[in-house]
Design a protein around this motif. Structure first.
Motif, PDB file in Angstrom:
ATOM      1  N   VAL A 179      90.048   5.990 -42.075  1.00 42.60           N
ATOM      2  CA  VAL A 179      89.705   5.830 -43.488  1.00 42.60           C
ATOM      3  C   VAL A 179      88.345   5.141 -43.633  1.00 42.60           C
ATOM      4  O   VAL A 179      87.569   5.443 -44.547  1.00 42.60           O
ATOM      5  N   PHE A 180      88.060   4.212 -42.729  1.00 41.99           N
ATOM      6  CA  PHE A 180      86.874   3.365 -42.862  1.00 41.99           C
ATOM      7  C   PHE A 180      85.666   3.894 -42.096  1.00 41.99           C
ATOM      8  O   PHE A 180      84.623   3.248 -42.069  1.00 41.99           O
ATOM      9  N   LYS A 181      85.793   5.043 -41.459  1.00 40.75           N
ATOM     10  CA  LYS A 181      84.691   5.599 -40.669  1.00 40.75           C
ATOM     11  C   LYS A 181      83.996   6.689 -41.486  1.00 40.75           C
ATOM     12  O   LYS A 181      84.525   7.786 -41.653  1.00 40.75           O
ATOM     13  N   PRO A 182      82.784   6.409 -41.978  1.00 37.18           N
ATOM     14  CA  PRO A 182      82.143   7.358 -42.894  1.00 37.18           C
ATOM     15  C   PRO A 182      81.611   8.593 -42.200  1.00 37.18           C
ATOM     16  O   PRO A 182      81.125   8.550 -41.071  1.00 37.18           O
ATOM     17  N   SER A 183      81.717   9.711 -42.883  1.00 38.33           N
ATOM     18  CA  SER A 183      81.043  10.943 -42.514  1.00 38.33           C
ATOM     19  C   SER A 183      79.952  11.155 -43.548  1.00 38.33           C
ATOM     20  O   SER A 183      80.215  11.132 -44.752  1.00 38.33           O
TER      21      SER A 183
ATOM     22  N   ALA B  22      84.478   0.737 -46.166  1.00 41.63           N
ATOM     23  CA  ALA B  22      85.197   1.146 -47.373  1.00 41.63           C
ATOM     24  C   ALA B  22      85.758   2.541 -47.160  1.00 41.63           C
ATOM     25  O   ALA B  22      85.175   3.355 -46.448  1.00 41.63           O
ATOM     26  N   GLY B  23      86.893   2.809 -47.791  1.00 44.83           N
ATOM     27  CA  GLY B  23      87.535   4.110 -47.685  1.00 44.83           C
ATOM     28  C   GLY B  23      87.971   4.616 -49.044  1.00 44.83           C
ATOM     29  O   GLY B  23      88.228   3.835 -49.971  1.00 44.83           O
TER      30      GLY B  23
ATOM     31  N   TRP C  92      91.649   5.838 -55.322  1.00 48.22           N
ATOM     32  CA  TRP C  92      91.281   4.428 -55.321  1.00 48.22           C
ATOM     33  C   TRP C  92      90.469   4.137 -54.070  1.00 48.22           C
ATOM     34  O   TRP C  92      90.285   4.994 -53.207  1.00 48.22           O
ATOM     35  N   VAL C  93      89.964   2.905 -53.967  1.00 52.40           N
ATOM     36  CA  VAL C  93      89.092   2.504 -52.867  1.00 52.40           C
ATOM     37  C   VAL C  93      89.734   1.343 -52.123  1.00 52.40           C
ATOM     38  O   VAL C  93      90.363   0.461 -52.720  1.00 52.40           O
ATOM     39  N   VAL C  94      89.578   1.346 -50.806  1.00 51.14           N
ATOM     40  CA  VAL C  94      89.997   0.203 -49.990  1.00 51.14           C
ATOM     41  C   VAL C  94      88.778  -0.310 -49.235  1.00 51.14           C
ATOM     42  O   VAL C  94      87.922   0.463 -48.803  1.00 51.14           O
TER      43      VAL C  94
ATOM     44  N   HIS D  23      92.614  11.175 -47.450  1.00 53.88           N
ATOM     45  CA  HIS D  23      91.487  10.252 -47.583  1.00 53.88           C
ATOM     46  C   HIS D  23      90.161  10.954 -47.303  1.00 53.88           C
ATOM     47  O   HIS D  23      90.111  12.043 -46.747  1.00 53.88           O
ATOM     48  N   SER D  24      89.104  10.292 -47.718  1.00 54.82           N
ATOM     49  CA  SER D  24      87.713  10.656 -47.434  1.00 54.82           C
ATOM     50  C   SER D  24      87.212  11.819 -48.285  1.00 54.82           C
ATOM     51  O   SER D  24      87.986  12.541 -48.924  1.00 54.82           O
ATOM     52  N   MET D  25      85.868  11.959 -48.276  1.00 51.09           N
ATOM     53  CA  MET D  25      85.188  13.002 -49.049  1.00 51.09           C
ATOM     54  C   MET D  25      84.287  13.814 -48.131  1.00 51.09           C
ATOM     55  O   MET D  25      83.773  13.289 -47.136  1.00 51.09           O
ATOM     56  N   GLY D  26      84.078  15.079 -48.514  1.00 52.51           N
ATOM     57  CA  GLY D  26      83.268  15.971 -47.694  1.00 52.51           C
ATOM     58  C   GLY D  26      84.044  16.452 -46.491  1.00 52.51           C
ATOM     59  O   GLY D  26      83.692  16.190 -45.344  1.00 52.51           O
TER      60      GLY D  26
END
Length: 282
Positions: free
Chosen positions: A82-86, A172-173, A194-196, A235-238
């Protein structure tokens, strides 16, 4: 205590179309223990940037598809992914947004107060609404909102918040799911998000949209400032599901129809929640 969520999807006039359906997500509050589908045959497809799975459903001709989720109270926490951005057009912050987020964070005494300040700053940028044109439509990065109020849904507000938090260097996720308002007695109309955040091992949850709907921009951490309950789906976007030709889809939450070119279209659904003491085994 178990929570049972049933999503019913009406047939599509194009009988060649398939559905993509998230399978549920563990949180600190709940863990999905059972997933089932009737009215169609399904297989699982993997998302290539996060590793999460979704069901791809081929409906039985002319039949409704019914999706069942069962959650058990008490969870193991949000998955680390969740916290690892793409980095993509839904998460990449414009340079002005990066600079603005860093300025806000640098004025705070520590990371926790910086996160709170970034949440409050995002809340000051939006008026809750469902606009026909979103603030980032047509953009290849999340733009900086310098003045005035932009109209935005939970999706829009949290897109801006996630980009701000990550631009300032905080974990953030972005979580999608269903929220069941207390007054609707176990029904809801569509998805919610929502956001964590996670800083020095402390995970906090944020729901700006519900604070705005209740008439306040003073945002507190924690879920359900608006009375009700929720379940997490994905979770996540893209997101990328190469098995079905989906490339950089903003999010998955409600079941959606997949076109031949991998585009998603809204399904006609109904969503209900029940509480029970027992549940089927996984």
């Amino acid at each position: 205590m178990h929570t049972r969520v049933t999503v019913t999807v009406q047939p599509n006039s194009d009988r060649s179309r398939r559905l993509i359906v998230p399978v549920g997500l563990p949180t600190p509050h709940q863990i999905p223990i059972h997933f089932e589908i009737s009215g169609g045959l399904y297989s699982l497809a993997g998302e290539s940037t996060t590793g999460q799975m979704a069901a791809v459903v081929r409906p039985i001709s002319g039949q409704q598809v019914e999706i069942g989720y069962t959650y058990r109270e008490g969870g193991t926490g949000y998955p680390d992914t969740v916290f690892k951005p793409s980095v993509n057009r839904y998460t990449r912050a414009a340079s002005d947004l990066v600079n603005g987020a860093i300025r806000i964070a640098q004025t705070e005494r520590d990371g926790h107060t910086a996160i709170q300040a970034l949440v409050n700053a995002a809340a000051q940028k939006f008026k809750y609404a469902h606009p026909d044109v979103r603030f980032n439509d047509g953009c290849e990065e999340v733009p900086y909102l310098s003045c005035g109020l932009a109209e935005g849904s939970c999706v829009d507000i949290n897109t801006y918040l996630i980009a701000s938090l990550r631009a300032a260097g905080y974990e953030a996720g972005y979580i999608t799911g269903y929220f069941f308002p207390e007054e609707k007695n176990g029904c809801c109309d569509d998805m919610h998000c929502w956001v964590v955040t996670r800083h020095n091992g402390v995970v906090l949850e944020w729901d700006i949209a519900h604070h705005l709907k209740m008439g306040t921009r003073e945002i507190c951490c924690g879920l359900n400032p608006k009375p009700g309950d929720r379940v997490a789906l994905a979770h996540s976007m893209g997101l990328y599901f190469p098995q079905v030709g989906i490339e950089c889809e903003k999010l998955i939450a409600e079941p959606a129809w997949i076109s031949q070119d991998g585009e998603l279209a809204k399904a006609d659904i109904s969503i209900r929640r029940q509480f029970a003491g027992n549940a089927p085994a996984a």
